[in-house]
Design a protein around this motif. Sequence first.
Motif, PDB file in Angstrom:
ATOM      1  N   CYS A 136     -39.085 -19.819  35.334  1.00  0.00           N
ATOM      2  CA  CYS A 136     -39.848 -21.049  35.106  1.00  0.00           C
ATOM      3  C   CYS A 136     -38.877 -22.118  34.590  1.00  0.00           C
ATOM      4  CB  CYS A 136     -40.947 -20.790  34.082  1.00  0.00           C
ATOM      5  SG  CYS A 136     -41.936 -22.249  33.709  1.00  0.00           S
ATOM      6  N   CYS A 140     -42.133 -20.736  30.261  1.00  0.00           N
ATOM      7  CA  CYS A 140     -43.383 -20.425  29.578  1.00  0.00           C
ATOM      8  C   CYS A 140     -43.497 -18.917  29.386  1.00  0.00           C
ATOM      9  CB  CYS A 140     -44.564 -20.969  30.378  1.00  0.00           C
ATOM     10  SG  CYS A 140     -44.809 -20.137  31.954  1.00  0.00           S
ATOM     11  N   HIS A 141     -42.608 -18.150  30.048  1.00  0.00           N
ATOM     12  CA  HIS A 141     -42.550 -16.704  29.861  1.00  0.00           C
ATOM     13  C   HIS A 141     -41.157 -16.233  30.278  1.00  0.00           C
ATOM     14  CE1 HIS A 141     -43.421 -17.092  34.109  1.00  0.00           C
ATOM     15  NE2 HIS A 141     -43.274 -15.794  34.305  1.00  0.00           N
ATOM     16  N   CYS A 171     -43.954 -21.828  39.220  1.00  0.00           N
ATOM     17  CA  CYS A 171     -44.193 -20.750  38.260  1.00  0.00           C
ATOM     18  C   CYS A 171     -45.605 -20.187  38.461  1.00  0.00           C
ATOM     19  CB  CYS A 171     -44.034 -21.295  36.846  1.00  0.00           C
ATOM     20  SG  CYS A 171     -44.491 -20.116  35.567  1.00  0.00           S
ATOM     21  N   CYS A 174     -47.630 -21.196  34.858  1.00  0.00           N
ATOM     22  CA  CYS A 174     -47.961 -22.556  34.409  1.00  0.00           C
ATOM     23  C   CYS A 174     -47.927 -23.575  35.546  1.00  0.00           C
ATOM     24  CB  CYS A 174     -47.028 -22.991  33.284  1.00  0.00           C
ATOM     25  SG  CYS A 174     -45.361 -23.358  33.855  1.00  0.00           S
TER      26      CYS A 174
HETATM   27 ZN   LIG Z   1     -44.095 -21.425  33.662  1.00  0.00          ZN
END
Ligand SMILES: [Zn+2]
Length: 277
Positions: A136, A140-141, A171, A174
């Motif tokens: 990403c 976000c991870h 992603c 997100c």
């Molecule tokens: Zn993401």
Amino acid sequence: MWEVLVNKLKEVFQNADAIIVGAGAGLSSSAGYDFGGERLQKYFGDFVEKYGMKDMYTGCFADFETNEERWAYWSRWAWINRYEPIPKDTHKKLLKLLEGKDYFVLTTNIDHAFQRAGFSKEHLCYTQGDFGLFQCSKPCHTDTYDNYATLQKMVREEKNMSVPTELIPHCPRCGREMDFNLFWDDTFIRDKGWHIAHKRYTDYIEQHKNGKVLYLELGVGFNSPGVIKIPFWNMAAENPDAVFASVNLTLPCYPEILEHRSIVIQDDIDHVIENLI
Ligand SMILES: [Zn+2]
């Protein structure tokens, strides 16, 4: 002089209890991954004409007119340097040289060339990512994603220096655009594989603090000396039975403290490996 140094390295190599290889960009370029010159013209002549990039890597940061054009450049760059066959068999020769030895390889290279040449991951730690993986762009991870299929499609469907918009990866969590899993800024994700590889490396160096250890630098410059160069110097300095060796086309060097336990060869790595086998 050259022959004396290579023979000296050969002798240390054969008698070493453990060999810790640190591989930098110079190894990849010795294996044929030239990011400038003819190779740049061959693969990126159209982009060079439009943007005037001087090498493939800095070309990634050109002020591309559209996002589709940027991805056309990026996918071509990653595809030819990560998935197409390695131009030369330098890594395979190195693997042959290390066969039967107790060894470990730490690399800052992002081209996956060691794995592609047959090195087992048990002997490997890669520190700065792999352009065969996406992450990403604003993480976000911490998962990374294999990008083979996406890049293959992009390269096949690219037209007029542009990829179809729908191929630009997003992603799965997100929805932001994806990015390569490369250490080019502080958004770099250290995924599960990265942590496992680092544990392997720290365990290995912990177990080989003493004895006849050869710290062998191949193509390590001064771009990120804190990863290989300085730690190798420090570890070699702390072990009186260790030898530090550096092979590189440009500026191979050693610190004063290792003056009597260093072997420095300024030459093409492929050529030196050939003479060590
Ligand atoms: Zn993401």
